[in-house]
Design a protein around this motif. Sequence first.
Motif: not given
Length: 313
Positions: A82-84, A91-96, A244-251, A254-257
């Motif tokens: 997990t990368v933040t 704030t941007l949070t994504y999973y690798v 490599v697979f990446v999923v970016v959270d958003g919307r 404060g957690y992930s834009r």
Amino acid sequence: MAPRNRFRTAIATAVAVTVTSAGAGTVWALDRYVIPHVEVADVAQYEAQNSAVVSSSDGGATDAVVTGDSYTDGDTSITISTVTTGTGSDTLTYYVAEVTLADATGLRSAFAHNQFGANIIEKTSEIAADHDAVLAINGDYYGFRDTGIVIRNGVVYRDEPARTGLAFYLDGSVRIYDETTTSAQELLDAGVWNTLSFGPALVEDGQAVAGIDQVEVDTNVGNHSIQGEQPRTAVGVIDANHLVFVVVDGRDDGYSRGATLPELAQIMLGLGATTAYNLDGGGSSTLYFDGAVVNQPSNGGERGTSDILYVAG
């Protein structure tokens, strides 16, 4: 990256209220975006009858080792991280998920409810569980459109070239290609195992693709722009059978834009991808590992989708 569930719900509600006076437009919209149209009723049987390739991944491994963020089984390995970055509204949070496969056929595709066709949907986690997946991401939502080349697990399902696609080859390579310059059979003959048809291409030859901040995909009724800061799903290749697979959270301020497409390209480059491709995103973006959804889908929960990419456990 359309809010498809909300679109379908709105149509269905309108029809329920005006069922005795539904116009031709409403009937068309229901048929086009809501009502399932099954073309292949039993995908497992269809692939068994039509695939000339035998997958080396049969699941049910007895020597696999799974921890909270990793999986190993012989020459197949998966590492989840997990990368933040940023703070506050930035704030941007994504999973690798970094994946090394023993064989290219270890990466498989699966369809919702084991059926191929339009408007057939199921949650990524449910499709994954049905196929004993240890890792899965949402696919290209092929069932929302009737164009694109669709080859899955060595079998042709659709041959309607329309856009820039992604092809996974049996030699472990992954390549961006122009669907309109070839055919499904030609790709199959060249050793293609799976294709995806969404886009845009993010990285080619180790460089971010220019102009991706202007590209639109499927801007038809019920869809919206893929531009801006959005939840994202992407797949990239580092080397043969090294993905490599990446999923970016958003919307979620404060957690992930969410990420723009150029940002997503830079994320993929930073992970070592020499080729990378954008998949369906928004509420569809989902990463599943070891029986659970890892990320936080933007709909407040998983949204149904038509297909996944997965590695069997």
